[in-house]
Write an enzyme that holds these catalytic residues in place. Structure first.
Site, PDB file in Angstrom:
ATOM      1  N   PHE A 130       0.860  -1.184   0.000  1.00  0.00           N
ATOM      2  CA  PHE A 130       0.000   0.000   0.000  1.00  0.00           C
ATOM      3  C   PHE A 130       0.893   1.230   0.000  1.00  0.00           C
ATOM      4  O   PHE A 130       1.683   1.433   0.910  1.00  0.00           O
ATOM      5  CB  PHE A 130      -0.917   0.027   1.224  1.00  0.00           C
ATOM      6  CG  PHE A 130      -1.771   1.269   1.279  1.00  0.00           C
ATOM      7  CD1 PHE A 130      -2.903   1.387   0.475  1.00  0.00           C
ATOM      8  CD2 PHE A 130      -1.430   2.334   2.080  1.00  0.00           C
ATOM      9  CE1 PHE A 130      -3.676   2.537   0.493  1.00  0.00           C
ATOM     10  CE2 PHE A 130      -2.200   3.502   2.108  1.00  0.00           C
ATOM     11  CZ  PHE A 130      -3.323   3.595   1.307  1.00  0.00           C
ATOM     12  N   ASP A 215       9.283   2.373   1.800  1.00  0.00           N
ATOM     13  CA  ASP A 215       8.109   3.135   2.238  1.00  0.00           C
ATOM     14  C   ASP A 215       7.968   2.890   3.738  1.00  0.00           C
ATOM     15  O   ASP A 215       7.457   1.853   4.172  1.00  0.00           O
ATOM     16  CB  ASP A 215       6.875   2.658   1.473  1.00  0.00           C
ATOM     17  CG  ASP A 215       5.596   3.372   1.927  1.00  0.00           C
ATOM     18  OD1 ASP A 215       5.611   4.003   3.004  1.00  0.00           O
ATOM     19  OD2 ASP A 215       4.581   3.259   1.212  1.00  0.00           O
ATOM     20  N   LYS A 244       2.682   9.683   8.166  1.00  0.00           N
ATOM     21  CA  LYS A 244       1.960   9.307   9.387  1.00  0.00           C
ATOM     22  C   LYS A 244       2.580   9.837  10.684  1.00  0.00           C
ATOM     23  O   LYS A 244       2.280  10.949  11.087  1.00  0.00           O
ATOM     24  CB  LYS A 244       1.802   7.786   9.420  1.00  0.00           C
ATOM     25  CG  LYS A 244       0.849   7.279   8.315  1.00  0.00           C
ATOM     26  CD  LYS A 244       0.207   5.970   8.653  1.00  0.00           C
ATOM     27  CE  LYS A 244      -0.973   5.681   7.741  1.00  0.00           C
ATOM     28  NZ  LYS A 244      -0.633   5.215   6.393  1.00  0.00           N
TER      29      LYS A 244
HETATM   30  C1  LIG Z   1      -0.788   5.471   5.009  1.00  0.00           C
HETATM   31  C2  LIG Z   1       0.248   4.972   4.073  1.00  0.00           C
HETATM   32  C3  LIG Z   1       0.511   5.607   2.835  1.00  0.00           C
HETATM   33  C4  LIG Z   1      -0.292   6.782   2.361  1.00  0.00           C
HETATM   34  O1  LIG Z   1      -0.165   7.891   3.169  1.00  0.00           O
HETATM   35  P1  LIG Z   1      -1.253   9.079   3.070  1.00  0.00           P
HETATM   36  O2  LIG Z   1      -0.747  10.112   4.019  1.00  0.00           O
HETATM   37  O3  LIG Z   1      -2.568   8.492   3.450  1.00  0.00           O
HETATM   38  O4  LIG Z   1      -1.246   9.550   1.658  1.00  0.00           O
HETATM   39  C5  LIG Z   1       1.521   5.106   2.049  1.00  0.00           C
HETATM   40  N1  LIG Z   1       2.247   4.046   2.433  1.00  0.00           N
HETATM   41  C6  LIG Z   1       2.037   3.419   3.608  1.00  0.00           C
HETATM   42  C7  LIG Z   1       2.906   2.277   3.983  1.00  0.00           C
HETATM   43  C8  LIG Z   1       1.026   3.848   4.451  1.00  0.00           C
HETATM   44  O5  LIG Z   1       0.788   3.200   5.608  1.00  0.00           O
END
Ligand SMILES: *Cc1c(COP(=O)(O)O)cnc(C)c1O
Length: 389
Positions: A130, A215, A244
């Site tokens: 994700f 990520d 986050k």
């Molecule tokens: C939440 C998340 C995203 C996206 O971040 P947003 O601030 O919602 O755009 C991308 N990668 C990971 C691993 C996430 O947990």
């Protein structure tokens, strides 16, 4: 009746309106209190309205809110220095969200491929991954439900199963420029990449002259008990994204790169709000707290306590194992009862999340106390007992 007909209906929100938060507790419009083990989706690193953030917000708001991304400001410089010092990466671009940071990482990799790898531009990413909700980050993600959405897709992403290094090897083509993974796939249900897999990925990307993009939007800023998830494997990425937990609740993300990978030139990247002093001042305040002696040790200790408690609960109710690291944990329910437990828990004043119908995810504030963990486990046990036919 929904509390508001003027909001786009993008998710099944319960009929609750929240008005106040303190630490691990949220209060709704009726005055009912909830023990919060979601914390804005692993965002509120220090819980709701922590004094350190409130103080920094008021101080910075009264001093300078925005002076344009075309100028330097003091908190922007300070946060860039702190992040590079903590991560051993060299340069930062600040964003307003995780998706925007990942979008920037994909652009940076493509730019680097254009400059140094004959126009190579494809990324290998993982099934279940994700990376956000922009067109490119949705295409980079491996969510099965998204496959048919918003055609035509941004092209250039080759998906392989997680924790399978041979599959990555096979997916590498002459026009591949990078591999992008999450150290722990949060949205997929807390699926950890093994330390051996991350080390093998580092070696493989080096051998092929590819960039390794991590990520760390969910795993970064202390969530796993280290400042960044990659530290457990003893590796270093070429590019990393954060969001986050970095802002502790406010919209702040970051794209970091090594000198060798940091190849944007004027005009390649930008954004009106990127690096604004109000948000970066909160990032500085957050990092100062997380870097205090004993903070990460507390995360590890609370993660161990939560793991132990959930393991005992699982044994009592015939559930499966506990997955994850630090305070990013999931409990395998061995049945698709997650959504009904989440709903019953909410009624009982406990906020938890089921990223998949067959598991529960726990992402409390990193300064959660042993008492709060005990209270959460008691509540959860009562809820599950109450649901039994
Ligand atoms: C939440 C998340 C995203 C996206 O971040 P947003 O601030 O919602 O755009 C991308 N990668 C990971 C691993 C996430 O947990």
């Amino acid at each position: 009746m929904s509390p508001c007909a003027h909001l786009m209906d993008i998710t099944a929100r319960p009929d609750l309106v929240f008005v106040e938060g303190r630490g691990s507790w949220l209060t709704d419009q009726t005055g009912k209190r909830y023990l919060d083990f979601m914390q804005g989706w692993a965002v509120n690193t220090l819980g709701h309205s922590p004094p350190a953030l409130v103080t920094a917000l008021i101080r910075q708001a009264s001093q300078l809110i925005n002076c344009s991304p075309a100028f330097y400001n003091v908190p922007m410089i300070e946060l860039a220095d702190m992040l590079c010092h903590a991560s051993a990466l060299d340069q930062v671009f600040f964003t307003n969200s995780g998706a925007e940071a990942n979008e920037g990482a994909i652009k940076l990799a493509r730019k680097w491929g254009a400059l140094h790898k004959g126009g190579a531009h494809r990324l290998v990413t993982l099934d279940g991954g994700f990376h956000g909700r922009t067109l490119a980050t949705m295409a980079a993600s491996g969510k099965p439900q998204w496959q048919a959405l918003f055609e035509p897709k941004v092209t250039g992403f080759d998906k392989v199963p997680p924790n399978d290094i041979d599959a990555v090897s096979r997916a590498i083509r002459p026009d591949t420029v990078a591999v992008m993974v999450e150290p722990i796939q949060g949205e997929a249900g807390v699926i950890s990449m093994t330390d051996d897999y991350l080390r093998a990925l580092r070696a493989l990307t080096r051998a092929h002259g590819l960039l390794l993009i991590l990520d760390e939007i969910q795993t970064g800023i202390g969530r796993t008990g280290k400042m960044f998830g990659f530290e457990h494997a003893g590796i270093a990425p070429d590019i990393m994204t954060l969001a986050k937990g970095l802002g502790g609740g406010v919209p702040l993300g970051a794209l970091l790169a090594t000198h060798a990978a940091s190849c944007f030139v004027h005009g390649d990247q930008g954004g009106t709000f990127c690096g604004n002093p109000l948000m970066t001042a909160l990032g500085v305040a957050m990092l100062r707290e997380v870097m205090k002696p004993g903070f990460l040790e507390h995360v590890t200790a609370m993660g161990d306590a939560l793991t132990e408690g959930l393991t005992a609960l699982a044994a009592r109710h015939g559930f499966g194992s506990v997955r994850g690291r630090g305070l990013l944990l999931a409990l395998d329910l061995k049945a698709e009862i997650g959504p009904s437990i989440v709903a019953a828990a909410r009624d009982a004043g406990l906020l938890i999340n089921a990223p998949k119908p067959n598991c529960l995810r726990f992402m409390p504030a990193l300064n959660v106390t042993a008492d709060e963990i005990g209270m959460m486990l008691d509540l959860l046990n009562q809820i599950i007992c109450g649901m039994k036919p």
